[in-house]
Design an enzyme around this catalytic site. Structure first.
Site, short mmCIF file in Angstrom:
data_model
loop_
_atom_site.label_atom_id
_atom_site.label_comp_id
_atom_site.label_asym_id
_atom_site.label_seq_id
_atom_site.Cartn_x
_atom_site.Cartn_y
_atom_site.Cartn_z
N HIS A 170 -25.81 42.99 -49.84
CA HIS A 170 -24.68 43.31 -50.72
C HIS A 170 -25.09 43.19 -52.17
CE1 HIS A 170 -24.61 39.06 -49.53
NE2 HIS A 170 -24.18 38.80 -50.76
N HIS A 172 -23.67 42.45 -55.94
CA HIS A 172 -22.54 41.90 -56.70
C HIS A 172 -22.43 42.73 -57.98
CE1 HIS A 172 -22.37 37.87 -54.58
NE2 HIS A 172 -23.61 38.21 -54.28
P1 5GP Z 1 -24.09 35.80 -51.49
O1 5GP Z 1 -23.92 34.36 -51.82
O2 5GP Z 1 -24.54 36.00 -50.07
O3 5GP Z 1 -24.93 36.54 -52.48
O4 5GP Z 1 -22.67 36.45 -51.64
C1 5GP Z 1 -21.71 36.44 -50.62
C2 5GP Z 1 -20.40 36.68 -51.29
O5 5GP Z 1 -19.46 37.01 -50.31
C3 5GP Z 1 -19.87 35.45 -52.04
O6 5GP Z 1 -19.73 35.75 -53.42
C4 5GP Z 1 -18.54 35.16 -51.35
O7 5GP Z 1 -17.55 34.74 -52.24
C5 5GP Z 1 -18.22 36.49 -50.70
N1 5GP Z 1 -17.41 36.37 -49.49
C6 5GP Z 1 -17.65 35.56 -48.44
N2 5GP Z 1 -16.72 35.75 -47.49
C7 5GP Z 1 -15.86 36.69 -47.96
C8 5GP Z 1 -14.70 37.29 -47.43
O8 5GP Z 1 -14.24 36.99 -46.32
N3 5GP Z 1 -14.08 38.23 -48.19
C9 5GP Z 1 -14.56 38.59 -49.43
N4 5GP Z 1 -13.89 39.53 -50.09
N5 5GP Z 1 -15.67 38.04 -49.96
C10 5GP Z 1 -16.31 37.09 -49.23
#
Ligand code: 5GP
Length: 184
Positions: A170, A172
């Site tokens: 993903h 951001h």
């Molecule tokens: P990472 O830390 O893997 O780069 O980012 C994962 C992102 O997914 C985090 O910013 C977290 O807030 C978001 N996230 C996790 N679970 C959910 C969810 O159920 N719904 C949404 N909209 N975002 C989520």
């Protein structure tokens, strides 16, 4: 006098008037005079530091407890619309939705609908080049839709040390405030 000069320093540290307004709004009290607002700035700034430190620690903890097993993730349920999300953009290959724990006024996640082994960017292979381009292009569309195309940041966290907590690639898309560098 000392309080006034530290308040002036704080005012310099807030990069825009908008950020001050945002901080004031997030504090439920209304300031009736400018003096009252200036006196409250040190407390507001300290609350912002505490909450951003907590958010950073939560993200690190989530990243440390997650691992790249290849198992389905919460994003599969979002793609299947089994759990709700606030969708900003969608096409055949890509879904973009608002992050549940935003780190900026605009914080949107852009994901491939078909993971195809892309649990992390580090797993990218030549066959993924097309979808990687689609994700970047979708990020620009998201920035336009959210009104931040003139200033935004795209981040990919990769692996535990990169603070990744969900193992479905993903991007951001962050904006709506002045970004800092180095990112920390
Ligand atoms: P990472 O830390 O893997 O780069 O980012 C994962 C992102 O997914 C985090 O910013 C977290 O807030 C978001 N996230 C996790 N679970 C959910 C969810 O159920 N719904 C949404 N909209 N975002 C989520």
């Amino acid at each position: 006098m000392a309080a006034t000069s530290s308040s002036v320093m704080l005012l310099r540290n807030f990069s825009t008037v908008g950020r001050i307004a945002q901080s004031v709004r997030s504090n439920s009290r209304i300031f009736s005079t400018t003096g009252e607002l200036i006196r409250a700035l040190p407390r507001i700034a300290s609350q912002r530091t505490i909450s951003s430190t907590r958010a950073a620690h939560n993200e690190e903890a989530a990243a440390k407890s997650a691992s790249d097993t290849g198992a389905p993730t919460i994003f599969d349920k979002i793609i299947a619309k089994e759990i709700p999300s606030d969708i900003v953009y969608e096409d055949e290959s890509v879904l973009a939705f608002k992050d549940i724990n935003p780190q900026a006024p605009v914080h949107v996640l852009v994901i491939p609908k078909l993971r195809d082994g892309l649990t992390t960017l580090g797993k990218a292979e030549p066959r993924h080049v097309e979808v990687l381009g689609q994700l970047l292009h979708a990020s620009k569309i998201v920035a336009e839709k959210e009104g931040i195309v003139d200033g935004f940041r795209v981040v990919i966290n990769n692996g535990a040390e990169g603070c990744q907590s969900v193992y479905h690639l993903h991007l951001h898309v962050l904006g709506g405030r002045q970004m800092k560098w180095p990112p920390g």
